[in-house]
Scaffold this motif. Structure first.
Motif, PDB file in Angstrom:
ATOM      1  N   ARG A  53       0.840  -1.193   0.000  1.00 19.75           N
ATOM      2  CA  ARG A  53       0.000   0.000   0.000  1.00 19.75           C
ATOM      3  C   ARG A  53       0.883   1.253   0.000  1.00 19.75           C
ATOM      4  O   ARG A  53       0.642   2.199  -0.748  1.00 19.75           O
ATOM      5  CB  ARG A  53      -0.929  -0.010   1.216  1.00 19.75           C
ATOM      6  CG  ARG A  53      -2.005   1.040   1.163  1.00 19.75           C
ATOM      7  CD  ARG A  53      -2.974   0.988   2.351  1.00 19.75           C
ATOM      8  NE  ARG A  53      -3.476  -0.344   2.623  1.00 19.75           N
ATOM      9  CZ  ARG A  53      -3.191  -1.060   3.732  1.00 19.75           C
ATOM     10  NH1 ARG A  53      -2.406  -0.548   4.656  1.00 19.75           N
ATOM     11  NH2 ARG A  53      -3.686  -2.261   3.910  1.00 19.75           N
ATOM     12  N   GLU A  54       1.922   1.222   0.852  1.00 17.32           N
ATOM     13  CA  GLU A  54       2.854   2.358   0.899  1.00 17.32           C
ATOM     14  C   GLU A  54       3.536   2.535  -0.456  1.00 17.32           C
ATOM     15  O   GLU A  54       3.719   3.649  -0.931  1.00 17.32           O
ATOM     16  CB  GLU A  54       3.916   2.145   1.986  1.00 17.32           C
ATOM     17  CG  GLU A  54       3.414   2.313   3.398  1.00 17.32           C
ATOM     18  CD  GLU A  54       3.061   3.741   3.741  1.00 17.32           C
ATOM     19  OE1 GLU A  54       3.608   4.684   3.145  1.00 17.32           O
ATOM     20  OE2 GLU A  54       2.211   3.925   4.632  1.00 17.32           O
ATOM     21  N   ALA A  58       2.392   1.688  -3.404  1.00 18.47           N
ATOM     22  CA  ALA A  58       1.424   2.244  -4.360  1.00 18.47           C
ATOM     23  C   ALA A  58       1.216   3.732  -4.103  1.00 18.47           C
ATOM     24  O   ALA A  58       1.172   4.533  -5.046  1.00 18.47           O
ATOM     25  CB  ALA A  58       0.097   1.495  -4.251  1.00 18.47           C
ATOM     26  N   GLU A  59       1.102   4.101  -2.844  1.00 14.98           N
ATOM     27  CA  GLU A  59       0.918   5.519  -2.505  1.00 14.98           C
ATOM     28  C   GLU A  59       2.161   6.321  -2.848  1.00 14.98           C
ATOM     29  O   GLU A  59       2.063   7.473  -3.271  1.00 14.98           O
ATOM     30  CB  GLU A  59       0.575   5.657  -1.023  1.00 14.98           C
ATOM     31  CG  GLU A  59      -0.810   5.151  -0.676  1.00 14.98           C
ATOM     32  CD  GLU A  59      -1.101   5.180   0.822  1.00 14.98           C
ATOM     33  OE1 GLU A  59      -0.282   5.723   1.593  1.00 14.98           O
ATOM     34  OE2 GLU A  59      -2.144   4.643   1.222  1.00 14.98           O
ATOM     35  N   GLY A  67       2.306   7.268  -6.523  1.00 14.39           N
ATOM     36  CA  GLY A  67       1.431   8.399  -6.772  1.00 14.39           C
ATOM     37  C   GLY A  67       1.969   9.686  -6.179  1.00 14.39           C
ATOM     38  O   GLY A  67       1.818  10.765  -6.768  1.00 14.39           O
ATOM     39  N   ALA A  68       2.623   9.574  -5.035  1.00 14.12           N
ATOM     40  CA  ALA A  68       3.146  10.766  -4.356  1.00 14.12           C
ATOM     41  C   ALA A  68       4.237  11.434  -5.183  1.00 14.12           C
ATOM     42  O   ALA A  68       4.310  12.665  -5.243  1.00 14.12           O
ATOM     43  CB  ALA A  68       3.665  10.409  -2.974  1.00 14.12           C
ATOM     44  N   ARG A 113       2.303  13.391  -7.681  1.00 10.56           N
ATOM     45  CA  ARG A 113       1.511  14.490  -7.112  1.00 10.56           C
ATOM     46  C   ARG A 113       2.379  15.623  -6.585  1.00 10.56           C
ATOM     47  O   ARG A 113       1.977  16.784  -6.626  1.00 10.56           O
ATOM     48  CB  ARG A 113       0.611  13.965  -5.995  1.00 10.56           C
ATOM     49  CG  ARG A 113      -0.631  13.251  -6.473  1.00 10.56           C
ATOM     50  CD  ARG A 113      -1.611  12.975  -5.344  1.00 10.56           C
ATOM     51  NE  ARG A 113      -1.008  12.415  -4.148  1.00 10.56           N
ATOM     52  CZ  ARG A 113      -0.764  11.114  -3.935  1.00 10.56           C
ATOM     53  NH1 ARG A 113      -1.059  10.233  -4.860  1.00 10.56           N
ATOM     54  NH2 ARG A 113      -0.227  10.707  -2.804  1.00 10.56           N
ATOM     55  N   ASN A 116       6.421  12.536   4.444  1.00 14.89           N
ATOM     56  CA  ASN A 116       5.704  11.261   4.364  1.00 14.89           C
ATOM     57  C   ASN A 116       6.347  10.318   3.353  1.00 14.89           C
ATOM     58  O   ASN A 116       6.385   9.103   3.567  1.00 14.89           O
ATOM     59  CB  ASN A 116       4.232  11.500   4.014  1.00 14.89           C
ATOM     60  CG  ASN A 116       3.484  12.148   5.155  1.00 14.89           C
ATOM     61  OD1 ASN A 116       3.854  12.008   6.316  1.00 14.89           O
ATOM     62  ND2 ASN A 116       2.446  12.881   4.832  1.00 14.89           N
ATOM     63  N   SER A 158       7.689   6.526   3.892  1.00 12.37           N
ATOM     64  CA  SER A 158       7.275   5.432   3.013  1.00 12.37           C
ATOM     65  C   SER A 158       8.475   4.735   2.398  1.00 12.37           C
ATOM     66  O   SER A 158       8.508   3.504   2.308  1.00 12.37           O
ATOM     67  CB  SER A 158       6.368   5.956   1.897  1.00 12.37           C
ATOM     68  OG  SER A 158       5.155   6.427   2.429  1.00 12.37           O
TER      69      SER A 158
END
Length: 186
Positions: free
Chosen positions: A43-44, A46-47, A50-51, A54, A73, A77
């Motif tokens: 999950r980290e 995948a985030e 995206g981070a 972004r 963050n 991660s």
């Protein structure tokens, strides 16, 4: 006494049976915990993917507090995903983004320090501290204070040299008799 021994033997047998039944449950719990940790890592990851995308948008918008928060963050991660092949270059990318934030903050921080704007300095300092740029903050502070310190020093030196201008002839003679050495000339 025989009934007590039988009771103790029965309790021991029950305890042994309970321990045998609990062992597979403990193993199952360990497996579940490992799977949850793996899921959290994925999950980290995948985030984090995206981070990285972004954060560019947030940089473009100029929202530096949000950029600093995102970078903090992202560092957490990256620590979690560690050796995931996709993120081997992640630390380099993150350092580059942190450098970019630092460059964006430094000019404004220098202006805020010169203006003695405590609120603005605190806000900008918080951005640098959020991404672990403590030495940059220290350097900015030193650079902002150096002109005033140099001015005080030069003023004191001028006063001292001005007061020695009317000094004794013996002092002037000693200053003139000191030999001048070329640099590196021993």
């Amino acid at each position: 006494q025989a009934s007590t021994k039988a009771l103790v033997s029965s309790v021991a047998a029950d305890a042994q049976a309970a321990a045998a039944a609990a062992a597979p449950l403990a193993a199952l719990h360990t497996a579940r915990s490992n799977m949850e940790a793996g899921c959290a890592t994925l999950r980290e990851a995948a985030e984090l993917s995206g981070a990285f995308k972004r954060v560019e948008e947030v940089f473009a918008a100029g929202d530096l507090p949000r950029v600093a928060d995102m970078l903090r963050n992202m560092a957490k991660s990256l620590a979690l995903v560690g050796d995931v092949p996709e993120f081997r270059e992640g630390r380099t990318k993150l350092a580059s983004l942190e450098d970019r934030l630092q460059r964006r903050v430094e000019g404004r921080l220098a202006d805020a320090l010169q203006a003695s704007s405590g609120t603005e300095v605190a806000s900008l300092a918080g951005l640098l501290l959020a991404v672990g740029r403590h030495s940059s903050l220290e350097l900015a502070y030193i650079n902002s204070r150096m002109p005033s310190i140099t001015a005080v020093w030069d003023g004191a030196a001028a006063m001292l040299s001005g007061s020695s201008g009317g000094g004794s002839a013996a002092t002037k003679g000693q200053q003139q008799q000191q030999p001048h050495h070329a640099p590196g000339g021993g």
